[in-house]
Design an enzyme around this catalytic site. Structure first.
Site, short mmCIF file in Angstrom:
data_model
loop_
_atom_site.label_atom_id
_atom_site.label_comp_id
_atom_site.label_asym_id
_atom_site.label_seq_id
_atom_site.Cartn_x
_atom_site.Cartn_y
_atom_site.Cartn_z
CG ASN A 78 -2.17 0.91 1.23
OD1 ASN A 78 -1.97 1.76 0.54
ND2 ASN A 78 -3.24 0.48 1.81
CG ASP A 79 1.36 3.26 -3.49
OD1 ASP A 79 2.13 3.01 -3.06
OD2 ASP A 79 0.64 3.69 -4.65
CG ASN A 109 -13.69 -1.74 3.03
OD1 ASN A 109 -14.71 -2.22 3.86
ND2 ASN A 109 -12.94 -1.07 3.57
CG HIS A 134 -8.89 -2.95 -4.61
ND1 HIS A 134 -10.09 -1.98 -5.09
CD2 HIS A 134 -8.64 -2.13 -3.25
CE1 HIS A 134 -10.39 -1.06 -3.86
NE2 HIS A 134 -9.45 -0.82 -2.88
CD GLU A 136 -14.05 -13.37 15.19
OE1 GLU A 136 -13.32 -14.61 15.39
OE2 GLU A 136 -15.35 -12.85 14.70
CG HIS A 180 -12.03 -12.36 12.01
ND1 HIS A 180 -12.99 -11.88 12.59
CD2 HIS A 180 -11.35 -11.34 11.55
CE1 HIS A 180 -12.96 -10.98 12.37
NE2 HIS A 180 -12.46 -10.48 11.50
CG HIS A 216 -17.40 -11.94 10.06
ND1 HIS A 216 -18.02 -12.96 11.31
CD2 HIS A 216 -16.31 -12.56 10.71
CE1 HIS A 216 -17.81 -13.74 12.18
NE2 HIS A 216 -16.46 -13.07 11.98
CG PHE A 240 -27.99 4.99 8.54
CD1 PHE A 240 -27.28 6.32 7.88
CD2 PHE A 240 -28.97 5.45 7.58
CE1 PHE A 240 -26.64 6.84 6.35
CE2 PHE A 240 -29.05 5.97 6.69
CZ PHE A 240 -27.99 6.97 5.80
#
Length: 361
Positions: free
Chosen positions: A84-85, A160, A173, A189, A288, A308, A322
């Protein structure tokens, strides 16, 4: 747990508000299914764009594009994994030093953040990819878990999907964060699964999967090696849990047959998600598995690998759930029962709405 309607001792829980316990993360959720009858006058989100270009040289995730740090992506044709940049964790971060008061504690946080592109095209998502292409993603998940897990105690793979979940780039991605510490959810957990096995003699999620497969009220999909269900304690409206049928602790342990089967069931689940409101369904998901690293406990037999899926959509492609107010200040609350959500997902077709003939109803 009883075998009555909803698995809660016979109470007609689709009709009455009640709270349910999440033994995996040691928390409760308020279920208020009657609230779906109320009129909605809140925020309506825009539909996601359907005109994403297949390749945009200005998109930093596309093959051949230049990223923010000046590096040029290779002209990749499959998956593409890179650092990651703008990482949230770095391997050489300094320690904050000792605290002068118990109310002001800080500890070192070190790690590595990577990005994994699933496919060279920006206008495709996992449910529209082929089974071999999804299998390649799974193999990369397993290999990066093994690589980073040799050094770090926790490797978090997460995706996401969609602007509604804060994703700023439509290119397919996910991210992989390896950390020098166990995050809060992983700690909960770990404690819960360890305590359950000590008390009952078997892994919690292995037994839970068996119970759900028998009861069938919340099962969405099942195959030879995998089970997809809406958890009894689900918080998000159409939340699902993906479980292997045999005892597996970490992604690298999956056999070739289990990985092939996982690619198939992922494609079916994500197709059902898209078909629910005929939109590219947003969600946050993550794997997980048992803690890793050189100092991981020799016995992690209480752990069961699982994924999940947390999608926010509630009523339509533009109306989401929400998590505010009561949820932030008291506890989670959901607006339809997990059984109702599972039934809706289960009934959906497994052919993607975008691939149906134009004249199909």
């Amino acid at each position: 747990m009883g075998r009555g309607r909803g698995g809660a001792g016979g109470l007609p829980i689709a009709e009455h508000q009640h709270i349910r316990y999440n033994p995996l993360q040691d928390e409760w959720v308020l279920v208020s299914a009657h609230r779906m009858k109320r009129p909605w006058q809140g925020q309506v989100d825009p539909l996601p764009p359907d005109d994403v270009p297949r390749h945009d040289p200005r998109n930093p995730l596309c093959p051949g594009a230049t990223r923010g740090n000046g590096e040029v992506n290779p002209h990749y044709e499959g998956t593409f994994l890179f650092n990651n940049d703008f990482p949230a964790l770095q391997p050489d971060a300094p320690s904050p030093g000792p605290s002068d008061h118990p109310l002001f504690q800080a500890e070192a946080a070190r790690g590595v953040c990577k990005v994994l592109c699933f496919h060279p095209w920006s206008d495709i998502t996992l449910p529209l990819m082929s089974i071999p292409e999804i299998r390649a993603v799974i193999d990369t998940w397993a290999s990066v878990t093994e690589e980073l897990g040799s050094k770090y105690p926790w490797v978090q793979i997460f995706e996401n999907k969609g602007a509604m979940m804060g994703c700023s780039n439509p290119h397919p991605h996910c991210q992989v964060w390896a950390s020098s510490f166990l995050p809060d959810v992983a700690r909960r957990e770990e404690r819960s699964q360890q305590a359950y096995q000590k008390q009952h003699g078997s892994p919690m999620l292995l037994e839970y999967g068996r119970q759900e497969a028998e009861r069938r009220e919340r099962v969405v999909l099942e195959s030879e090696h995998w089970l997809v269900l809406v958890p009894f304690w689900a918080v998000w409206p159409f939340q699902t849990l993906l479980l292997p049928r045999r005892h597996v602790k970490r992604l690298p342990e999956l056999s070739s047959a289990e990985r092939d089967d996982l690619a198939c069931i992922m494609k079916k689940l994500l197709t059902k998600y898209d078909n629910l409101f005929e939109t590219s369904f947003p969600y946050s998901m993550g794997w997980h598995g048992a803690p890793t690293g050189p100092e991981a406990e020799a016995d992690c037999s209480h752990w069961q690998l699982h994924a999940h899926y947390y999608p926010p959509l509630l009523r339509s492609a533009t109306i989401r759930k929400f998590m505010v107010g009561y949820e932030m200040l008291a506890q989670s609350q959901r607006d339809l029962t997990p059984e109702q959500a599972a039934q809706r997902l289960r009934a959906l077709p497994e052919d993607h709405y975008r691939l149906r003939p134009k004249d199909a109803s």
